[in-house]
Design a protein around this motif. Structure first.
Motif, PDB file in Angstrom:
ATOM      1  N   PHE A  12      -6.804   4.868  -3.383  1.00  0.00           N
ATOM      2  CA  PHE A  12      -6.601   4.994  -4.492  1.00  0.00           C
ATOM      3  C   PHE A  12      -4.336   5.793  -4.675  1.00  0.00           C
ATOM      4  O   PHE A  12      -4.056   6.473  -3.772  1.00  0.00           O
ATOM      5  N   ARG A  13      -4.337   6.072  -5.876  1.00  0.00           N
ATOM      6  CA  ARG A  13      -3.046   6.294  -6.097  1.00  0.00           C
ATOM      7  C   ARG A  13      -2.798   7.494  -7.286  1.00  0.00           C
ATOM      8  O   ARG A  13      -3.207   7.497  -8.340  1.00  0.00           O
ATOM      9  N   PHE A  14      -1.978   8.100  -6.705  1.00  0.00           N
ATOM     10  CA  PHE A  14      -1.946   9.167  -7.918  1.00  0.00           C
ATOM     11  C   PHE A  14      -0.640   8.956  -8.389  1.00  0.00           C
ATOM     12  O   PHE A  14       0.292   8.529  -8.715  1.00  0.00           O
ATOM     13  N   GLU A  15      -0.534   9.113  -9.892  1.00  0.00           N
ATOM     14  CA  GLU A  15       0.840   9.637 -10.967  1.00  0.00           C
ATOM     15  C   GLU A  15       0.779  10.417 -12.158  1.00  0.00           C
ATOM     16  O   GLU A  15      -0.596  10.910 -12.463  1.00  0.00           O
ATOM     17  N   LYS A  16       1.010  11.886 -12.204  1.00  0.00           N
ATOM     18  CA  LYS A  16       1.616  12.337 -12.842  1.00  0.00           C
ATOM     19  C   LYS A  16      -0.379  13.888 -12.136  1.00  0.00           C
ATOM     20  O   LYS A  16      -0.475  13.974 -13.606  1.00  0.00           O
ATOM     21  N   LEU A  73       0.553  -0.989   0.467  1.00  0.00           N
ATOM     22  CA  LEU A  73       0.015   0.255  -0.219  1.00  0.00           C
ATOM     23  C   LEU A  73       0.851   1.428   0.179  1.00  0.00           C
ATOM     24  O   LEU A  73      -0.179   2.289   0.447  1.00  0.00           O
ATOM     25  N   ASN A  74       2.428   0.995  -0.244  1.00  0.00           N
ATOM     26  CA  ASN A  74       3.203   1.847   0.089  1.00  0.00           C
ATOM     27  C   ASN A  74       2.865   3.349  -0.791  1.00  0.00           C
ATOM     28  O   ASN A  74       2.736   2.498  -2.134  1.00  0.00           O
ATOM     29  N   GLY A  75       2.125   4.477  -1.208  1.00  0.00           N
ATOM     30  CA  GLY A  75       1.996   5.356  -1.450  1.00  0.00           C
ATOM     31  C   GLY A  75       0.398   5.791  -2.739  1.00  0.00           C
ATOM     32  O   GLY A  75       0.100   6.333  -3.137  1.00  0.00           O
ATOM     33  N   THR A  76      -0.504   4.556  -1.807  1.00  0.00           N
ATOM     34  CA  THR A  76      -1.348   4.390  -1.649  1.00  0.00           C
ATOM     35  C   THR A  76      -3.005   5.624  -0.495  1.00  0.00           C
ATOM     36  O   THR A  76      -2.078   5.587   0.610  1.00  0.00           O
ATOM     37  N   GLU A  89      -4.590   4.785 -10.425  1.00  0.00           N
ATOM     38  CA  GLU A  89      -5.390   3.742  -9.729  1.00  0.00           C
ATOM     39  C   GLU A  89      -6.294   3.485  -8.426  1.00  0.00           C
ATOM     40  O   GLU A  89      -6.411   4.604  -7.972  1.00  0.00           O
ATOM     41  N   HIS A  90      -7.754   3.383  -8.487  1.00  0.00           N
ATOM     42  CA  HIS A  90      -8.398   3.246  -7.042  1.00  0.00           C
ATOM     43  C   HIS A  90      -8.972   1.915  -6.805  1.00  0.00           C
ATOM     44  O   HIS A  90      -9.496   1.515  -8.199  1.00  0.00           O
TER      45      HIS A  90
END
Length: 67
Positions: free
Chosen positions: A19-23, A2-5, A28-29
């Motif tokens: 969820f995760r952010f990229e740029k 879950l690192n970064g989630t 991802e959710h």
């Protein structure tokens, strides 16, 4: 895993989502757990464990289950 989630939950349903952010966009959710608990808070242990606090006084640790 879950690192970064970013974790959040619905108090009434007990569903824990991540969820995760990229740029600057959600990359991802997903629904992580349908706990059935009324979750009041999250916490992180010294070595990165994620804990969930419930209004029933319980403290629960999130674990990875491999299917």
């Amino acid at each position: 895993s879950l690192n970064g989630t970013y974790l959040y939950c619905d108090f009434c349903s007990g569903e824990i989502h991540g969820f995760r952010f990229e740029k600057s966009r959600v990359a991802e959710h997903r629904l992580l757990v349908d706990s059935g608990l009324r979750i009041t808070s999250f916490g992180e242990g010294e070595t990165g464990e994620i804990y969930v606090l419930s209004d029933n006084g319980g403290i629960y640790r999130l674990i990875t289950v491999n299917h």
